[in-house]
Scaffold this motif. Structure first.
Motif, PDB file in Angstrom:
ATOM      1  N   LEU A 131      30.070  44.393  56.952  1.00 26.12           N
ATOM      2  CA  LEU A 131      29.368  44.621  55.681  1.00 26.12           C
ATOM      3  C   LEU A 131      30.060  45.704  54.873  1.00 26.12           C
ATOM      4  N   ALA A 132      30.471  46.790  55.543  1.00 25.69           N
ATOM      5  CA  ALA A 132      31.146  47.888  54.848  1.00 25.69           C
ATOM      6  C   ALA A 132      32.459  47.417  54.233  1.00 25.69           C
ATOM      7  N   LEU A 133      33.205  46.587  54.964  1.00 26.46           N
ATOM      8  CA  LEU A 133      34.473  46.076  54.441  1.00 26.46           C
ATOM      9  C   LEU A 133      34.247  45.161  53.240  1.00 26.46           C
ATOM     10  N   GLY A 134      33.249  44.277  53.337  1.00 30.74           N
ATOM     11  CA  GLY A 134      32.968  43.382  52.220  1.00 30.74           C
ATOM     12  C   GLY A 134      32.557  44.139  50.971  1.00 30.74           C
ATOM     13  N   LEU A 135      31.644  45.091  51.133  1.00 29.12           N
ATOM     14  CA  LEU A 135      31.182  45.873  49.983  1.00 29.12           C
ATOM     15  C   LEU A 135      32.288  46.770  49.441  1.00 29.12           C
ATOM     16  N   ALA A 136      33.121  47.334  50.342  1.00 28.09           N
ATOM     17  CA  ALA A 136      34.229  48.179  49.901  1.00 28.09           C
ATOM     18  C   ALA A 136      35.237  47.360  49.097  1.00 28.09           C
ATOM     19  N   THR A 137      35.494  46.130  49.536  1.00 30.18           N
ATOM     20  CA  THR A 137      36.426  45.262  48.801  1.00 30.18           C
ATOM     21  C   THR A 137      35.909  44.988  47.391  1.00 30.18           C
ATOM     22  N   ILE A 138      34.605  44.725  47.275  1.00 36.15           N
ATOM     23  CA  ILE A 138      34.013  44.547  45.941  1.00 36.15           C
ATOM     24  C   ILE A 138      34.159  45.825  45.127  1.00 36.15           C
ATOM     25  N   GLY A 139      33.897  46.985  45.764  1.00 32.01           N
ATOM     26  CA  GLY A 139      34.029  48.264  45.072  1.00 32.01           C
ATOM     27  C   GLY A 139      35.455  48.508  44.605  1.00 32.01           C
ATOM     28  N   PHE A 140      36.448  48.210  45.448  1.00 28.79           N
ATOM     29  CA  PHE A 140      37.853  48.369  45.056  1.00 28.79           C
ATOM     30  C   PHE A 140      38.182  47.495  43.852  1.00 28.79           C
ATOM     31  N   THR A 141      37.712  46.256  43.890  1.00 27.35           N
ATOM     32  CA  THR A 141      37.994  45.327  42.786  1.00 27.35           C
ATOM     33  C   THR A 141      37.408  45.841  41.478  1.00 27.35           C
ATOM     34  N   VAL A 142      36.167  46.320  41.531  1.00 26.16           N
ATOM     35  CA  VAL A 142      35.526  46.881  40.336  1.00 26.16           C
ATOM     36  C   VAL A 142      36.291  48.106  39.842  1.00 26.16           C
ATOM     37  N   ALA A 143      36.703  48.974  40.765  1.00 25.26           N
ATOM     38  CA  ALA A 143      37.415  50.195  40.380  1.00 25.26           C
ATOM     39  C   ALA A 143      38.743  49.866  39.695  1.00 25.26           C
ATOM     40  N   PHE A 144      39.489  48.921  40.263  1.00 21.70           N
ATOM     41  CA  PHE A 144      40.771  48.546  39.649  1.00 21.70           C
ATOM     42  C   PHE A 144      40.554  47.915  38.280  1.00 21.70           C
ATOM     43  N   TYR A 145      39.521  47.091  38.160  1.00 23.50           N
ATOM     44  CA  TYR A 145      39.240  46.453  36.867  1.00 23.50           C
ATOM     45  C   TYR A 145      38.814  47.485  35.837  1.00 23.50           C
ATOM     46  N   LEU A 146      38.132  48.540  36.281  1.00 24.91           N
ATOM     47  CA  LEU A 146      37.650  49.588  35.376  1.00 24.91           C
ATOM     48  C   LEU A 146      38.769  50.529  34.955  1.00 24.91           C
ATOM     49  N   LEU A 147      39.627  50.890  35.890  1.00 23.46           N
ATOM     50  CA  LEU A 147      40.608  51.948  35.639  1.00 23.46           C
ATOM     51  C   LEU A 147      41.923  51.443  35.058  1.00 23.46           C
ATOM     52  N   PHE A 148      42.286  50.205  35.367  1.00 24.18           N
ATOM     53  CA  PHE A 148      43.585  49.700  34.950  1.00 24.18           C
ATOM     54  C   PHE A 148      43.486  48.910  33.650  1.00 24.18           C
ATOM     55  N   THR A 149      44.631  48.688  33.040  1.00 25.46           N
ATOM     56  CA  THR A 149      44.740  47.848  31.846  1.00 25.46           C
ATOM     57  C   THR A 149      45.932  46.916  32.026  1.00 25.46           C
ATOM     58  N   GLY A 150      46.039  45.942  31.122  1.00 26.49           N
ATOM     59  CA  GLY A 150      47.206  45.071  31.128  1.00 26.49           C
ATOM     60  C   GLY A 150      47.322  44.246  32.389  1.00 26.49           C
ATOM     61  N   VAL A 151      48.570  44.123  32.894  1.00 23.89           N
ATOM     62  CA  VAL A 151      48.846  43.277  34.046  1.00 23.89           C
ATOM     63  C   VAL A 151      48.103  43.752  35.285  1.00 23.89           C
ATOM     64  N   LEU A 152      48.045  45.077  35.505  1.00 22.62           N
ATOM     65  CA  LEU A 152      47.370  45.597  36.686  1.00 22.62           C
ATOM     66  C   LEU A 152      45.887  45.237  36.678  1.00 22.62           C
ATOM     67  N   ARG A 153      45.286  45.248  35.506  1.00 17.50           N
ATOM     68  CA  ARG A 153      43.885  44.845  35.430  1.00 17.50           C
ATOM     69  C   ARG A 153      43.724  43.371  35.767  1.00 17.50           C
ATOM     70  N   GLN A 154      44.664  42.551  35.316  1.00  9.65           N
ATOM     71  CA  GLN A 154      44.613  41.130  35.614  1.00  9.65           C
ATOM     72  C   GLN A 154      44.808  40.862  37.109  1.00  9.65           C
ATOM     73  N   LEU A 155      45.425  41.805  37.807  1.00  9.27           N
ATOM     74  CA  LEU A 155      45.642  41.675  39.240  1.00  9.27           C
ATOM     75  C   LEU A 155      44.565  42.382  40.063  1.00  9.27           C
ATOM     76  N   ALA A 156      43.452  42.761  39.429  1.00  5.10           N
ATOM     77  CA  ALA A 156      42.419  43.540  40.112  1.00  5.10           C
ATOM     78  C   ALA A 156      41.877  42.814  41.345  1.00  5.10           C
ATOM     79  N   MET A 172      43.467  40.676  43.378  1.00  2.00           N
ATOM     80  CA  MET A 172      44.424  40.780  44.476  1.00  2.00           C
ATOM     81  C   MET A 172      44.530  42.211  44.994  1.00  2.00           C
ATOM     82  N   LEU A 173      44.540  43.176  44.089  1.00  2.00           N
ATOM     83  CA  LEU A 173      44.632  44.566  44.512  1.00  2.00           C
ATOM     84  C   LEU A 173      43.405  44.979  45.320  1.00  2.00           C
ATOM     85  N   GLY A 174      42.226  44.496  44.914  1.00  2.00           N
ATOM     86  CA  GLY A 174      41.015  44.784  45.675  1.00  2.00           C
ATOM     87  C   GLY A 174      41.082  44.193  47.069  1.00  2.00           C
TER      88      GLY A 174
END
Length: 461
Positions: free
Chosen positions: A184-209, A211-213
């Motif tokens: 459960l912690a891994l699943g929720l953390a993966t969602i959290g990582f994806t949200v964080a990358f989508y929030l903090l990044f722009t451009g190509v990195l945001r589009q890769l949120a 995969m990065l998550g």
């Protein structure tokens, strides 16, 4: 003086070229491959888990399992290329990927258990041919699949897929390890990582949120000791899938009936996915022309897959969510994903490396992507005049019946097996209910009303 319009150089001005639609735009090769890998990472768990389930259920040896896994990646790649590039009348030229289907896999295993693996292989080949026989009739019924019906079906598809992703995180109720806190912690953390990358990044990195998550979740799992690297270092360099791994196929129409019945539900689901995919990329399509292309792509890929011992192959809804999250609409990205999948099919170390990603991490990623599909269905329903009482009623009844087997598994266990196949497909039940009610309320009832008294009141609409 000539009346012909001329430019300053004395020649007629050439008409401006029409802009290329984003779905048909190519991108730099590096970016296309990067975005394609993102699609592969999100969907790779499906062929891996399908083949591992198949191997465990049928007691296959390790060499045959590796061959089937290689074939699953290879055919997923070929199918993705067909659907994305659309040669001749196969594939709608939309960003699609293909996978061995979950429900068809269960039916394949049931046929194999009752009649043997050669008969199960023959059933897949017969069903692939059945697609082509039924398709002309089915395409004439597409006029009865307006946005109200498609939107209802997509909401059911999305909710069902979110449940599939959640089960990857939690496991199945009643089985060992259900709701494990680390998973459960891994699943929720993966969602959290994806949200964080989508929030903090722009451009190509945001589009890769996405995969990065997924990669960040895998890294966290490795730190927590939840990644088993043992299988990633074993075996050779190349996988060469062998045709007819179970011997010559045996053909039995009776044994193939369950898969043929499922194919009707699969065609309805392919209809909804084609429409919602086109809306996700902002492309107008001709439903009666493009939906059959998707179904033909499913059929021809399944036909080849049958000769390699695979269950039916189906278009995947996962990539539609990725397209919407990333905003990358080019079909060449999923074509690149197809090429990567084919390479994985031949390169054993790559397949083994992908297979070590924990299911909880993939499940966390999948939940986000699948929930986006649900939102797309809600958006389509928002354009279906739900302020009219009749449309609200049609949608409500279809959702109630379509969600019943998803929310209460086994509710139809007492019904005959062939009937249960259709009833337990929430997508098929929801689509059939919405289509029938739409015909009754919007075609049959108005026709009857014109033969009787007076105009309809607002409450009749």
């Amino acid at each position: 003086m000539s009346t012909q319009r001329q430019t300053t150089t004395g020649t007629e001005a050439a008409p401006a070229p029409e802009p290329v639609h984003p779905v048909d735009q190519s991108r730099p090769l590096g970016r296309i491959l990067l975005f394609g890998v993102q699609h592969v990472l999100v969907m790779a768990a499906t062929p891996i888990s399908a083949i591992f389930l198949m191997s465990a259920t049928l007691g296959l040896d390790s060499d045959l399992t590796v061959e089937l896994l290689s074939a699953a990646f290879l055919l997923s790649g070929v199918g993705s290329l067909i659907q994305s590039l659309g040669p001749w009348k196969f594939g709608p030229r939309l960003p699609f990927v293909m996978l061995p289907g979950g429900a068809p896999l269960i039916l394949f295993l049931a046929i194999a258990d009752q009649h043997g693996l050669p008969t199960a292989t023959g059933a897949v080949i017969l069903t692939a041919a059945f697609y082509f026989v039924v398709l002309p009739v089915f395409s004439r019924l597409l006029a009865f699949f307006p946005p109200l019906v498609i939107g209802t079906m997509i909401v059911i598809v999305g909710i069902n897929l979110v449940k599939v992703g959640a089960v990857l995180v939690t496991g199945r109720p009643g089985q060992p390890g259900f709701a494990d806190t680390t998973a459960l912690a891994l699943g929720l953390a993966t969602i959290g990582f994806t949200v964080a990358f989508y929030l903090l990044f722009t451009g190509v990195l945001r589009q890769l949120a996405v995969m990065l998550g997924l990669l960040a979740g895998t890294a966290l799992a490795a730190v927590l000791g939840a990644v088993d690297f043992g299988g990633a270092t074993e075996g050779g360099l190349l996988n060469l899938p062998q045709p007819l791994p179970f011997g010559a196929p045996e053909f039995s129409l009776l044994a193939a009936v369950p898969l043929m019945l499922y194919s009707l539900a699969s065609m309805a689901e392919a209809t909804g996915q084609t429409v919602i995919n086109a809306q996700a990329v902002g492309k107008e399509i001709d439903q009666r022309a493009d939906v059959p292309k998707t179904i033909r792509g499913d059929a021809v890929t399944s036909l080849f897959g049958g000769f390699f011992g695979l269950p039916l192959m189906v278009t995947s809804g996962e990539n539609i969510g990725i397209v919407r999250v990333t905003g990358v609409r080019s079909r060449y990205v999923t074509a690149a994903a197809g090429v990567v999948l084919i390479l994985i099919g031949f390169l054993a170390p790559v397949a083994r490396a992908i297979s070590v990603i924990p299911s909880a991490v993939i499940g966390g990623t999948a939940m986000v992507v699948f929930a986006v599909i649900t939102v797309l269905g809600v958006q389509m329903l928002g354009r279906s005049e739900l302020d009219k009482h009749t449309n609200t009623f049609v949608c409500a009844v279809a959702l109630a019946l379509g969600l019943l087997p998803i929310l209460v598994p086994g509710v139809y266990a007492g019904f005959p097996p062939n009937l249960r196949i259709l009833l337990e497909s929430g997508v098929a039940v929801g689509a059939f209910t919405a289509a029938v009610l739409n015909i009754l309320f919007h075609h049959v009832r108005p026709a009857l009303a014109t033969r009787t008294a007076g105009p309809r009141t607002e409450s009749d609409r």
